[in-house]
Enzyme design. Structure first.
Site, PDB file in Angstrom:
ATOM      1  N   CYS A   1       0.813  -1.220   0.000  1.00 29.93           N
ATOM      2  CA  CYS A   1       0.000   0.000   0.000  1.00 29.93           C
ATOM      3  C   CYS A   1       0.849   1.273   0.000  1.00 29.93           C
ATOM      4  CB  CYS A   1      -0.953   0.002   1.196  1.00 29.93           C
ATOM      5  SG  CYS A   1      -0.168  -0.416   2.773  1.00 29.93           S
TER       6      CYS A   1
ATOM      7  N   HIS B   1      -2.977   6.270   4.688  1.00 28.25           N
ATOM      8  CA  HIS B   1      -1.561   6.495   4.955  1.00 28.25           C
ATOM      9  C   HIS B   1      -1.131   7.856   4.426  1.00 28.25           C
ATOM     10  CE1 HIS B   1      -1.463   2.439   6.166  1.00 28.25           C
ATOM     11  NE2 HIS B   1      -0.851   1.872   5.142  1.00 28.25           N
TER      12      HIS B   1
END
Length: 329
Positions: A129, A236
């Site tokens: 990711c 994130h």
């Protein structure tokens, strides 16, 4: 005509998001099969208002008319079952770390290297990711200015560890001891994601180094990462410093980012406009802001990159790959 799709790890956070993203994007599903571990077998999930019963994953699960299988059940499951599925003529799109650095398996971000899908041998890997959201805006800059070096610090949400990561945040917010992270994550930042290696880097950091080079097809790019878990539920954030081999003009660089597929520039510091985890959550784009020249090197830039790690960092990227596979069928 729709395709017959299987989801492995259907009851996990990413598995459930596969279903959500496929529904939102009107992914052409004909038949849908949902697989998970024995403890999750029998659960009911819904896709386009239709109920599906989750089945236990076995070696016989792929003895059906499945064309594409989306895996998000961890590396151990993928190593065991992805080759079985591929041997049945099924195209596996795997979200684990099992196949990413296998030289016979393409590692794909559709906005960056869609052409690599053409040489798959039954398995296509979905990158980590934190790597995905970094390479989406950096690839067009690399094409123009050639990246020499990347220094990246990540601020990674607890959902990166799945539902158990979110539970650990809530647990330590109540003052209870952690069960997932090595320290309480509430009111804390932990510079430790995945296990440490003899080099002193964690496996998460090594993923960012190795995957970036493979996706960008350039082993000369130097990547220096520090990955940090922060008490944020989802999305994130990354502080990224890039050094180029060629000079750039800031106006041109920003225009390149604005025109890059999958990128949204949010950069108006006078009005406190920059990417935030709370804003990125639930969205599929990669958001870039705080773009400013690094005056300490010949040709450098700093930027702040934010994306939903469960969607673009996992489920959406895999579904986008599946869409490309269908086009190539």
């Amino acid at each position: 005509m729709g395709v017959n799709v299987a989801i492995v790890g259907a009851t996990g956070m990413v598995g459930r998001t596969f279903l959500k993203v496929m529904e939102e994007r009107n992914f052409p599903v004909n038949k849908l099969y949902l697989f998970a571990s024995s403890k999750s077998a029998g659960e009911k999930l819904y896709f386009k208002n239709k109920e599906y019963i989750v089945e236990e994953l076995t070696e016989e699960s792929f003895n059906r008319d499945i064309q594409i299988a989306l895996f998000s059940a961890g590396a151990t499951v993928s190593k065991q079952f992805a080759p079985i599925a591929a041997s049945r003529g099924i195209v596996v799109i795997d979200n684990s770390s099992a196949w990413r650095m296998d030289e016979n398996v393409p590692l794909v971000v559709p906005e960056v290297n869609p052409e690599d899908i053409s040489w798959h041998k039954g398995i296509i890997a979905n990158p980590n990711c934190s790597t995905i959201q970094m390479v989406v805006p950096l690839k067009p800059l690399h094409d123009k200015y050639r990246i020499k070096r990347i220094v990246v610090s990540t601020y990674q949400a607890v959902s990166g560890a799945g539902k158990k990561g979110i539970d650990d945040l809530e647990r330590t917010q109540r003052g209870e001891p952690p069960q997932v992270f090595p320290h309480p994550i509430a009111n804390n930042c932990i510079p430790h994601i995945d296990s440490f290696t003899p080099s002193g880097y964690t496996k998460e950091e090594l993923k960012m180094i190795n995957e970036t080079k493979k996706i960008m097809k350039d082993d000369s790019i130097k990547v220096s990462p520090t990955t940090v878990r922060v008490p944020v539920v989802n999305s994130h954030s990354e502080s990224v410093n890039v050094e180029f081999a060629r000079p750039y003009e800031m106006k041109e660089l920003i225009e390149i980012l604005k025109n890059a597929p999958g990128v949204v520039v949010m950069d108006d510091p006078e009005h406190n406009l920059y990417p935030l985890a709370t804003f990125a959550t639930g969205k599929d784009e990669v958001f870039v802001g705080r773009i400013r020249r690094d005056e300490t090197v010949y040709s450098g830039v700093n930027m702040w990159i934010v994306a939903d790690n469960i969607r673009k960092g996992a489920a959406t990227n895999a579904v986008q790959i599946a869409e490309l596979v269908i086009k190539n069928m």
